[in-house]
Design a protein around this motif. Structure first.
Motif, PDB file in Angstrom:
ATOM      1  N   ALA B  13      31.244  39.375  64.793  1.00 46.94           N
ATOM      2  CA  ALA B  13      32.270  40.422  64.930  1.00 46.94           C
ATOM      3  C   ALA B  13      32.389  41.185  63.615  1.00 46.94           C
ATOM      4  O   ALA B  13      32.125  40.637  62.546  1.00 46.94           O
ATOM      5  N   PRO B  14      32.786  42.442  63.696  1.00 52.60           N
ATOM      6  CA  PRO B  14      32.974  43.207  62.467  1.00 52.60           C
ATOM      7  C   PRO B  14      34.085  42.585  61.605  1.00 52.60           C
ATOM      8  O   PRO B  14      35.056  42.026  62.141  1.00 52.60           O
ATOM      9  N   VAL B  15      33.920  42.689  60.319  1.00 52.63           N
ATOM     10  CA  VAL B  15      34.889  42.092  59.391  1.00 52.63           C
ATOM     11  C   VAL B  15      36.301  42.567  59.700  1.00 52.63           C
ATOM     12  O   VAL B  15      37.254  41.775  59.742  1.00 52.63           O
ATOM     13  N   GLU B  16      36.446  43.867  59.944  1.00 50.81           N
ATOM     14  CA  GLU B  16      37.798  44.401  60.159  1.00 50.81           C
ATOM     15  C   GLU B  16      38.454  43.778  61.384  1.00 50.81           C
ATOM     16  O   GLU B  16      39.658  43.489  61.396  1.00 50.81           O
ATOM     17  N   ALA B  17      37.658  43.559  62.410  1.00 46.25           N
ATOM     18  CA  ALA B  17      38.201  42.945  63.624  1.00 46.25           C
ATOM     19  C   ALA B  17      38.615  41.509  63.343  1.00 46.25           C
ATOM     20  O   ALA B  17      39.654  41.034  63.831  1.00 46.25           O
ATOM     21  N   ARG B  18      37.821  40.818  62.566  1.00 41.67           N
ATOM     22  CA  ARG B  18      38.138  39.430  62.246  1.00 41.67           C
ATOM     23  C   ARG B  18      39.416  39.358  61.416  1.00 41.67           C
ATOM     24  O   ARG B  18      40.276  38.502  61.628  1.00 41.67           O
ATOM     25  N   VAL B  19      39.512  40.262  60.469  1.00 40.78           N
ATOM     26  CA  VAL B  19      40.716  40.283  59.626  1.00 40.78           C
ATOM     27  C   VAL B  19      41.948  40.505  60.486  1.00 40.78           C
ATOM     28  O   VAL B  19      42.956  39.786  60.373  1.00 40.78           O
ATOM     29  N   GLY B  20      41.856  41.499  61.367  1.00 37.16           N
ATOM     30  CA  GLY B  20      43.012  41.831  62.205  1.00 37.16           C
ATOM     31  C   GLY B  20      43.399  40.674  63.110  1.00 37.16           C
ATOM     32  O   GLY B  20      44.592  40.365  63.271  1.00 37.16           O
ATOM     33  N   ASP B  21      42.400  40.040  63.652  1.00 37.21           N
ATOM     34  CA  ASP B  21      42.661  38.923  64.567  1.00 37.21           C
ATOM     35  C   ASP B  21      43.342  37.776  63.821  1.00 37.21           C
ATOM     36  O   ASP B  21      44.347  37.229  64.288  1.00 37.21           O
ATOM     37  N   LEU B  22      42.809  37.455  62.675  1.00 37.52           N
ATOM     38  CA  LEU B  22      43.358  36.323  61.926  1.00 37.52           C
ATOM     39  C   LEU B  22      44.782  36.630  61.454  1.00 37.52           C
ATOM     40  O   LEU B  22      45.693  35.800  61.583  1.00 37.52           O
ATOM     41  N   LEU B  23      44.958  37.800  60.959  1.00 36.03           N
ATOM     42  CA  LEU B  23      46.267  38.202  60.440  1.00 36.03           C
ATOM     43  C   LEU B  23      47.340  38.071  61.523  1.00 36.03           C
ATOM     44  O   LEU B  23      48.457  37.628  61.267  1.00 36.03           O
ATOM     45  N   ALA B  24      46.946  38.435  62.721  1.00 35.39           N
ATOM     46  CA  ALA B  24      47.910  38.413  63.820  1.00 35.39           C
ATOM     47  C   ALA B  24      48.347  36.994  64.159  1.00 35.39           C
ATOM     48  O   ALA B  24      49.375  36.786  64.810  1.00 35.39           O
ATOM     49  N   ARG B  25      47.542  36.032  63.774  1.00 34.17           N
ATOM     50  CA  ARG B  25      47.870  34.643  64.109  1.00 34.17           C
ATOM     51  C   ARG B  25      48.690  33.948  63.026  1.00 34.17           C
ATOM     52  O   ARG B  25      49.132  32.823  63.213  1.00 34.17           O
ATOM     53  N   MET B  26      48.857  34.606  61.879  1.00 36.96           N
ATOM     54  CA  MET B  26      49.428  33.918  60.714  1.00 36.96           C
ATOM     55  C   MET B  26      50.945  34.016  60.665  1.00 36.96           C
ATOM     56  O   MET B  26      51.531  35.018  61.049  1.00 36.96           O
ATOM     57  N   THR B  27      51.549  32.971  60.151  1.00 41.33           N
ATOM     58  CA  THR B  27      52.990  32.985  59.903  1.00 41.33           C
ATOM     59  C   THR B  27      53.247  33.701  58.580  1.00 41.33           C
ATOM     60  O   THR B  27      52.333  33.883  57.765  1.00 41.33           O
ATOM     61  N   SER B 353      58.399  44.891  53.017  1.00 41.35           N
ATOM     62  CA  SER B 353      58.280  44.723  54.462  1.00 41.35           C
ATOM     63  C   SER B 353      57.124  43.780  54.760  1.00 41.35           C
ATOM     64  O   SER B 353      56.263  43.543  53.912  1.00 41.35           O
ATOM     65  N   GLU B 354      57.105  43.237  55.948  1.00 43.74           N
ATOM     66  CA  GLU B 354      55.984  42.375  56.314  1.00 43.74           C
ATOM     67  C   GLU B 354      54.689  43.197  56.371  1.00 43.74           C
ATOM     68  O   GLU B 354      53.610  42.673  56.127  1.00 43.74           O
ATOM     69  N   GLU B 355      54.832  44.486  56.615  1.00 40.51           N
ATOM     70  CA  GLU B 355      53.640  45.349  56.608  1.00 40.51           C
ATOM     71  C   GLU B 355      53.039  45.417  55.200  1.00 40.51           C
ATOM     72  O   GLU B 355      51.825  45.474  55.038  1.00 40.51           O
ATOM     73  N   ASP B 356      53.914  45.451  54.208  1.00 41.50           N
ATOM     74  CA  ASP B 356      53.412  45.435  52.825  1.00 41.50           C
ATOM     75  C   ASP B 356      52.573  44.170  52.597  1.00 41.50           C
ATOM     76  O   ASP B 356      51.489  44.218  52.016  1.00 41.50           O
ATOM     77  N   LEU B 357      53.116  43.062  53.047  1.00 39.16           N
ATOM     78  CA  LEU B 357      52.384  41.799  52.910  1.00 39.16           C
ATOM     79  C   LEU B 357      51.067  41.862  53.660  1.00 39.16           C
ATOM     80  O   LEU B 357      50.022  41.450  53.157  1.00 39.16           O
ATOM     81  N   ASP B 358      51.123  42.350  54.873  1.00 40.58           N
ATOM     82  CA  ASP B 358      49.920  42.355  55.713  1.00 40.58           C
ATOM     83  C   ASP B 358      48.774  43.104  55.051  1.00 40.58           C
ATOM     84  O   ASP B 358      47.617  42.677  55.111  1.00 40.58           O
ATOM     85  N   ARG B 359      49.106  44.224  54.453  1.00 37.72           N
ATOM     86  CA  ARG B 359      48.058  45.003  53.786  1.00 37.72           C
ATOM     87  C   ARG B 359      47.359  44.166  52.710  1.00 37.72           C
ATOM     88  O   ARG B 359      46.141  44.163  52.591  1.00 37.72           O
ATOM     89  N   ALA B 360      48.171  43.478  51.935  1.00 36.80           N
ATOM     90  CA  ALA B 360      47.611  42.679  50.841  1.00 36.80           C
ATOM     91  C   ALA B 360      46.833  41.488  51.388  1.00 36.80           C
ATOM     92  O   ALA B 360      45.724  41.179  50.926  1.00 36.80           O
ATOM     93  N   VAL B 361      47.399  40.821  52.385  1.00 38.31           N
ATOM     94  CA  VAL B 361      46.725  39.654  52.970  1.00 38.31           C
ATOM     95  C   VAL B 361      45.377  40.079  53.547  1.00 38.31           C
ATOM     96  O   VAL B 361      44.365  39.385  53.389  1.00 38.31           O
ATOM     97  N   ALA B 362      45.365  41.227  54.208  1.00 37.57           N
ATOM     98  CA  ALA B 362      44.112  41.702  54.802  1.00 37.57           C
ATOM     99  C   ALA B 362      43.043  41.848  53.733  1.00 37.57           C
ATOM    100  O   ALA B 362      41.870  41.538  53.962  1.00 37.57           O
ATOM    101  N   ARG B 363      43.441  42.282  52.555  1.00 37.77           N
ATOM    102  CA  ARG B 363      42.447  42.473  51.490  1.00 37.77           C
ATOM    103  C   ARG B 363      41.904  41.135  50.993  1.00 37.77           C
ATOM    104  O   ARG B 363      40.725  41.022  50.672  1.00 37.77           O
ATOM    105  N   VAL B 364      42.762  40.150  50.939  1.00 38.80           N
ATOM    106  CA  VAL B 364      42.292  38.822  50.530  1.00 38.80           C
ATOM    107  C   VAL B 364      41.355  38.259  51.608  1.00 38.80           C
ATOM    108  O   VAL B 364      40.260  37.763  51.312  1.00 38.80           O
ATOM    109  N   LEU B 365      41.764  38.371  52.849  1.00 39.77           N
ATOM    110  CA  LEU B 365      40.946  37.835  53.950  1.00 39.77           C
ATOM    111  C   LEU B 365      39.606  38.561  54.041  1.00 39.77           C
ATOM    112  O   LEU B 365      38.555  37.960  54.272  1.00 39.77           O
ATOM    113  N   ARG B 366      39.666  39.851  53.856  1.00 40.12           N
ATOM    114  CA  ARG B 366      38.443  40.660  53.927  1.00 40.12           C
ATOM    115  C   ARG B 366      37.400  40.129  52.937  1.00 40.12           C
ATOM    116  O   ARG B 366      36.228  39.993  53.275  1.00 40.12           O
TER     117      ARG B 366
END
Lengths: 763, 763
Positions: B13-27, B353-366
């Motif tokens: 799967a493309p990296v971006e899709a994997r990042v999005g999928d994983l992020l959505a599952r995280m607390t 905001s949690e969106e602020d966090l998400d952006r940063a987390v996505a970069r780490v996961l990526r």
């Protein structure tokens, strides 16, 4: 047909109407002429064999060329650069006559009868023959006494006008951030708040109270505040080099004095040589127009520094385009440049519009109308009492003498019966004066030796060495005198005395320092040390075991840590002016209390620069080989008594502190109010001076000092670079110096918008 | 119901899709955990009695706390600060095993099986036990050889990955503007163009060629470029102090290397400690988001420097709000701070905001996906050949040795039959290495003495004195040896060697320099002088009359003007790494030509700082007591032969110069292309380096060197702070050094918009 006065000649008409009327009558050439002050004033005249003055062909050609004359620089200037002295220049008795002669010629050669502005150097008194020399600005900074300075400035303005001069060029805006810079002596110090208060005093003193845009009294002089902006921050302390400083540093440190001066009504500012953000100030529209005129609402005149317009040709390709760049940026009046002499060509090449010219010409004319020159082109006021000038100069000098340490309690010198007065500054007045100074008449002034001899004490003296160089031949004699005395007073320091062998750049900055000049414009010092022999002399005198009081006479803080460590006592008098020796002796003898406080931090060496108390609040442990802290910090200065400061009390917007004289003598403390920002949107400085008050106290006396906290105290430069009171928390500390403030008990304050009343706009 | 792989676990799967999928599952807690690297890696493990490793309670608590682990700093780090050595840490043979052990624990404790990033210091080689130490960046700068450095960087990355590390922290962006700064050694030099080319080489070497956002090869490592931005400009050379620099200085000098690194695809940058325009970089949204992401389009990770987020509490009031400020500004990953550990609280307090966090987390996961960690969490590549590492390190060292003067022609040392090898740097490898270095195994490396002894020459040796201090007891012996020899090689310098008695700040910067450490992080030097005894030794050895070759081994240019004036020859080798002694000997003996060129100007003293070749083009006559010019300027470096440069010829967009070897030996010249702007909208620097090319020539040989002028050469920072090719005129000069370029024959060029082709965007 009735005879009507031309509108611009009608003294009852509003200035703006007169300006508009006159402008409408002028040719392009006449307009361009008003924007130039190309000549050196001393080239305009010569002495006749009978002792009068006559005009030179150079002046005739100049008025012919410009169909009049906008301004003339330095008609009354006398110094080593101009070569003018008492045999060739005009003094107190005939300065007005000279000015009259030139002005009459200008008015008569001008089709419309427009008089010239006579622009003169008044950095610390009018720099003309017989002008009263005041202590340099750095010494004025050490007085922390705007009131006294205001009176001295008023005297200088009256002298200037009495001599036929009109406009005073005064350094005030440069902030001393690097003591290597030879012009540090022209700064009020390192602090923007202190500099702002002294700049206001300068403007009030010289210009007096007049309506905005209104007429100047006959003994008042419009001030050109120098230099706008950031010149104190040039890299390496190098004169007129680039500055790397950012807009925040500019706004927080380098602009407040200018802002205060503009608010106080300063008639003019001078654009500085240095660049700000990639553009020299003289070509910097963002600075001269965007900030100064549009944001601050300044309506006065902008003059360029000498030849600064022509320097712009480096990036425009020729002087015509350089002149156009400067005019478009906001320069109204040029100094010595070719660029502005060719503004007609710039209009023809469409580099500037005639409207651009008109704006600048209007500002020049406005100043002439405000000075009443059309009514009284020749009318000087009477020369003010020289004794009053001397008194003001001496009072400033006395207030500037700063006692840095007195570990052994040898001061005041009441107990010593035999004193050796030594050092290259012990018996000289010439080196006490600072840069720009005119030749003095023999007998003017008092050296330290003169003043101490007059006490009748047993005084021994030898110089020991020269100010510069490594000639040690005089040191044995100094050792002998020191060893034979109860106490030694060793007067060391630097010098900004220009001598006939000094070489100059075209703008009058010293090019090479031959003779003993190590300070002043163009004389920057990498190492911050005194002449090599002076250090040897210091070591040798201290090694005799005789308690030694070291007095530094200087235009910058030199790095002499050995004096701080090993002398019995240490004072700095900066350049105290002609009567500085008397002022120093007064303090040494306890006839005056030491009330000076450091307006600049004193470094340990050139290696740990910069040292300012108001650095950003970052943790720094120091260098491997040195401390990062100054030897003596901003605001420091001892008294012959001691003071105890109680904790600050906050009540509404007023901070009160109880101060007690806990010693045995009357004395003066300078209570300094510092802000320490805690929660704030921008990274704070460790401390910020935001108030000061001198308090005289008898032994045992306690007084309460109150400071009101307003926008002037609380405002800061926000993220948008606008000055505003921003929400946050701050601590208020009141102490005797910045270093003391670091450990002083604070009172906390939560700042909100209520601190900006509708009628108050900050700074 | 079919068994499906979770999307984020699907390697196809493309990296971006994997990042999005994983992020959505995280607390929220798991997300916050990904943004932290709070632990010191060396606290995560300990040696077992049997020689293996076991995990510590600290690691278990950390993974528990964060429900996994975002990143772990310094698992493999070994130095005096961490206290890790060969008895306690992991070496080449068992590093991967240790990383495996930790990673398995992290993956197993993570509900979603998210592996940790292992982040390691790789400033000049992987700073771990058995890591190949390369010369420091300043030496790399002296090679002017991006190709060679790229190969060395590739080797370092392969070592890192072989040991189980993932991400390389590498200084590259700091520009050496004040040699007092102890981290000068970590800079590629004073010039933005040279630093930019070496930064590109670093990124290419370590990261290899990969698609934008694509996967890293198993022997390649994502780079965190340190430090963003302006850290080389802190006042007084004070580590992590404030910087006063303005946006133009920032853009012209301090940002080009970062811009080049970002363009080359750098995976991450580290926000610097210092402030820019009133805000520390870690809290500076204008810098991290406005400039870096929005203007430059950077899509990688931003890491904060150690504890830099918590430092923001100084102005926000507490660490939670400090963390929020940093996250909002653009920091994704924290280092050691408390602030980021409390991001859940920051969300609850609505500071982020949690969106602020998400952006940063996505970069780490990526980055983790790009490293293939989900597929191969433990999979190291094989350890690369240590001999290849040694060869690259030595080659860099050899290329860095710079011959500053050789007035008496004593080099190469072919004629001397008896050589006294003296000085505190003559027989030490430990002090050749630079800061951050791990303990070395005995026998690693070559001192100058070692290498010269191997030649079979008659070598005498005594140390003479220590690197620091004023102990002169060894000097008589050195005088004896020097006097008895035909020639003396005196190896002096500084040291960044941390020893167990060094004290450290919480971020690993040295707090006080006990031992012989005078350089490195936290070891700033006000005076720029060597230890006092070294100067005495230098004087004493030269006074013997024996021709003396001085070699400086140093992490900054020290001010040793007496060596320049009185030694027969002078070389600097910077910190050349373990095999530096061999490299120095090769050059001394003529087995290698001296090809190093100065990447920084060498000052005469601390008093005349700053000295850069690329200062603004202002007239400055010098200080009263010193020149403002450096002792040796940027780009300078002699050869054992001589070269003649013909005048440049311009043909279209190509500049050609004929270069002839006019001497008797084969040699290499580094042709340097400088721009000198004439007509330009902003005030220009005297010169700007815009190209360089090494040319090897046989005696008498002539070759034509061609440079193509594109936007990279001609662009400048305009008045709007955008980089662009602006109309104007420039001169092109090609010369052997900046100083030579000042007098080189120029070729003029009128620049217009045609120099920006549609497919080229400048810098």
């Amino acid at each position: 047909m009735t005879v009507t006065t031309l509108l611009y000649r009608d003294p009852t008409a509003p200035v703006e109407a007169r300006v508009g009327d006159l402008l409408a009558r002028m040719t392009l050439r006449e307009k361009a002429g008003q924007l130039n002050q190309r000549m050196y004033g001393w080239d305009a005249y010569r002495r006749t064999p009978t002792g009068g003055f006559e005009l030179t062909e150079a002046l005739l050609a100049e008025t012919e060329r410009f169909a009049g004359l906008g301004a003339l620089y330095g008609l009354l200037r006398a110094d080593a650069w101009s070569g003018v002295d008492h045999t060739t220049g005009s003094g107190a008795e005939d300065g007005a006559e000279l000015a009259h002669l030139v002005q009459r010629h200008v008015v008569e050669r001008s089709r419309l009868g427009i008089p010239a502005l006579f622009v003169e150097e008044v950095p610390h008194g009018h720099m003309a023959l017989d002008g009263t020399v005041l202590p340099v600005n750095l010494a004025v900074g050490a007085t922390w006494d705007p009131g006294l300075y205001e009176r001295a400035a008023a005297h200088a303005a009256a002298e200037l006008r009495a001599r036929g001069g009109h406009v005073a060029l005064v350094s005030a805006l440069d902030i001393a951030r690097d003591p290597r810079w030879g012009r540090t002596e022209e700064c009020f110090g390192e602090d923007p708040y202190l500099a702002a208060r002294l700049t206001e005093a300068l403007v009030r003193g010289m210009q007096g109270e007049q309506e905005p845009g209104g007429l100047f009294a006959p003994d008042k002089a419009p001030v050109v505040l120098k230099h706008f902006a950031g010149q104190g921050a040039t890299v390496g302390g190098r004169n007129s080099a680039e500055s790397e400083l950012g807009p925040r540093e500019l706004h927080e440190i380098h602009l407040p004095a200018a802002r205060a001066g503009v608010r106080a009504g300063a008639a003019a500012v001078m654009a500085a040589y240095n660049e700000v953000d990639g553009m020299p100030c003289s070509g910097n529209r963002a600075l001269l127009t965007g900030l100064l005129r549009e944001r601050w609402g300044f309506e006065g005149l902008v003059m360029a520094d000498g030849l600064a317009v022509d320097r712009l040709a480096r990036i425009t390709g020729d002087t015509v385009s350089a002149g156009a760049l400067a005019l478009r940026a906001g320069v109204d009046l040029s100094l010595w440049d070719e660029g502005f002499t060719r503004l007609e060509e710039a209009v023809a090449r469409r580099l500037v519009s005639e409207e651009d010219l008109d704006r600048a010409v209007a500002r020049v004319l406005r100043l002439k109308f405000r000075l009443g020159l059309f009514e009284q082109p020749y009318g000087p006021c009477p020369f003010p009492d020289p004794a009053a000038g001397r008194e003001l100069s001496t009072a400033l000098a006395r207030a500037a003498v700063t006692l840095l340490h007195d570990d052994q309690g040898v001061l005041p010198l009441t107990a010593a019966s035999s004193v050796a007065v030594l050092g290259p500054h012990a018996d000289t007045v010439a080196h006490q004066l600072g840069d720009y100074t005119a030749p003095q008449r023999p007998g003017t002034g008092t050296s330290v030796l003169d003043a101490l001899r007059r006490t009748g004490m047993d005084i021994r003296h030898t110089r020991g060495c020269a100010l510069t160089g490594a000639d040690l031949s005089g040191i044995p004699a100094a050792i002998t005198e020191a060893a034979a005395a109860d106490l030694a007073v060793l007067v060391l320091g630097g010098s900004s005395a220009r001598t006939p062998d000094t070489e100059f750049d075209a703008n009058g900055a010293a090019r090479t320092a031959v003779s003993e000049m190590t300070c002043g414009e163009g004389a920057d010092l990498a190492g911050l040390r005194l002449g090599a022999a002076q250090h040897t002399l210091l070591d040798a005198v201290i090694a005799t075991g005789t308690p030694t009081v070291v007095v530094l006479v200087q235009g910058r803080p030199h790095a002499v840590p050995e004096a701080a460590e090993r002398a019995a006592a240490l004072l700095t008098a900066w350049y105290p002016g002609p009567w500085g020796g008397e002022a120093i002796a007064d303090v040494l003898l306890g006839r005056a209390e030491p009330v000076g406080r450091l307006p600049v931090s004193v470094p340990r060496s050139a290696g740990h620069l910069p040292v300012h108390y108001n650095h950003k609040d970052t943790e720094y442990g120091g260098y491997v080989d040195d401390s990062a802290e100054p030897l003596f910090g901003f605001g420091h200065g001892l008294s012959y008594t001691r003071f105890a400061y109680g904790p600050p009390r906050l009540s509404g917007r007023t901070v009160e502190v109880d101060i007690t004289n806990t010693g045995q003598r009357r004395g003066r403390t300078v209570a300094q109010l510092y802000l320490r920002r805690l929660v704030t949107p921008v990274w704070p400085r460790t401390l910020e001076l935001r108030g000061f008050r001198a308090v005289d106290l008898e032994p045992g006396e306690c007084r309460t000092v109150a400071f009101v906290l307003g926008p002037e105290q609380l405002a800061q430069v926000g993220t948008d670079l606008e000055m505003a009171v921003l929400p946050g928390t701050v601590e208020i500390r009141v102490a005797e110096s910045a270093r003391r403030a670091l450990t002083a008990v604070p009172v906390g304050l939560r700042v909100d918008q209520s601190f900006t009343a509708p009628d108050e706009t900050p700074l």
